[in-house]
Design an enzyme around this catalytic site. Structure first.
Site, mmCIF file in Angstrom:
data_model
loop_
_atom_site.group_PDB
_atom_site.id
_atom_site.type_symbol
_atom_site.label_atom_id
_atom_site.label_comp_id
_atom_site.label_asym_id
_atom_site.label_seq_id
_atom_site.Cartn_x
_atom_site.Cartn_y
_atom_site.Cartn_z
ATOM 1 N N HIS A 76 0.857 -1.189 0.000
ATOM 2 C CA HIS A 76 0.000 0.000 0.000
ATOM 3 C C HIS A 76 0.893 1.239 0.000
ATOM 4 O O HIS A 76 2.053 1.196 0.431
ATOM 5 C CB HIS A 76 -0.903 0.025 1.221
ATOM 6 C CG HIS A 76 -1.916 -1.069 1.233
ATOM 7 N ND1 HIS A 76 -3.014 -1.042 2.067
ATOM 8 C CD2 HIS A 76 -2.031 -2.232 0.529
ATOM 9 C CE1 HIS A 76 -3.750 -2.117 1.872
ATOM 10 N NE2 HIS A 76 -3.162 -2.862 0.943
ATOM 11 N N GLU A 78 1.023 4.037 1.791
ATOM 12 C CA GLU A 78 1.558 4.510 3.067
ATOM 13 C C GLU A 78 2.605 3.550 3.626
ATOM 14 O O GLU A 78 3.641 3.983 4.148
ATOM 15 C CB GLU A 78 0.427 4.692 4.091
ATOM 16 C CG GLU A 78 -0.665 5.641 3.659
ATOM 17 C CD GLU A 78 -1.831 4.960 2.947
ATOM 18 O OE1 GLU A 78 -2.934 5.515 3.005
ATOM 19 O OE2 GLU A 78 -1.633 3.883 2.335
ATOM 20 N N CYS A 106 -5.684 2.464 5.686
ATOM 21 C CA CYS A 106 -6.307 1.235 6.194
ATOM 22 C C CYS A 106 -5.675 0.883 7.549
ATOM 23 O O CYS A 106 -4.748 1.554 8.014
ATOM 24 C CB CYS A 106 -6.126 0.093 5.192
ATOM 25 S SG CYS A 106 -4.438 -0.558 5.105
ATOM 26 N N CYS A 109 -1.881 0.225 7.229
ATOM 27 C CA CYS A 109 -1.124 1.449 7.016
ATOM 28 C C CYS A 109 -1.119 2.331 8.260
ATOM 29 O O CYS A 109 -0.106 2.943 8.587
ATOM 30 C CB CYS A 109 -1.670 2.194 5.805
ATOM 31 S SG CYS A 109 -1.376 1.307 4.255
#
Length: 179
Positions: A76, A78, A106, A109
């Site tokens: 992801h 981040e 999320c 993250c």
């Protein structure tokens, strides 16, 4: 492009989170994160981007979601950004930085942001509006836990600002998800 999904109602029929206005600086860097989401999408990934900025305005790092390119389900934006910057900057420097994310982080993250000691997050589209784009496919669903829940469990304060620039952040998602 339409921004209708950003105006949709939540599945629970409760009102969606209100947009949080940003100052010029935060708007500038959040737009950079949105641009990174577009880079990721252009490379076949899900449309998420992140930028880390020092208090002096130095861009410390950028990333986009690279899960399709790499096959790494933890790629992801981040999390990839935290992996890139944490060896280069001290925890004290990271504590002073702001992480800008095109979408609400999320749970994974948010945990990476916590472990990196980043204490300020600004994000675009929120998780509720993202769920409108993602639909009901299990391979596109997220854990329905807000990043704020993770940040609130931290022993130190993590400022969380968003959703912001919702229509701009939503554009990256139009047509990007399987139906």
């Amino acid at each position: 492009m339409t921004s209708e999904p950003a105006l949709a109602v939540s599945a629970s029929s409760e009102p969606l989170p209100a947009e949080v206005p940003l100052d010029e600086r935060d708007g500038l860097y959040l737009r950079q994160a949105i641009a990174m989401a577009d880079v990721g999408r252009s490379r076949g990934n899900r449309p998420f981007g992140a930028v880390l900025v020092s208090p002096a305005g130095e861009v410390m790092g950028t990333a986009w979601c690279n899960t399709t390119e790499t096959g790494d389900c933890t790629g992801h934006a981040e999390t990839s950004l935290v992996r890139a910057v944490s060896p280069r900057y001290s925890r004290d420097e990271l504590a002073q930085a702001t992480l800008y994310s095109s979408g609400e982080p999320c749970v994974m993250c948010a945990g990476a942001i916590y472990w990196a000691n980043i204490r300020r997050v600004v994000y675009g589209i929120d998780a509720w509006r993202l769920r409108v784009f993602r639909g009901e496919r299990l391979d596109q669903r997220d854990a329905e836990l807000s990043c704020r829940d993770v940040f609130d469990a931290s022993p130190y304060a993590i400022e969380c600002i968003g959703p912001s620039l919702i229509d701009e952040a939503s554009r990256s998602h139009v047509g990007a998800w399987k139906v």
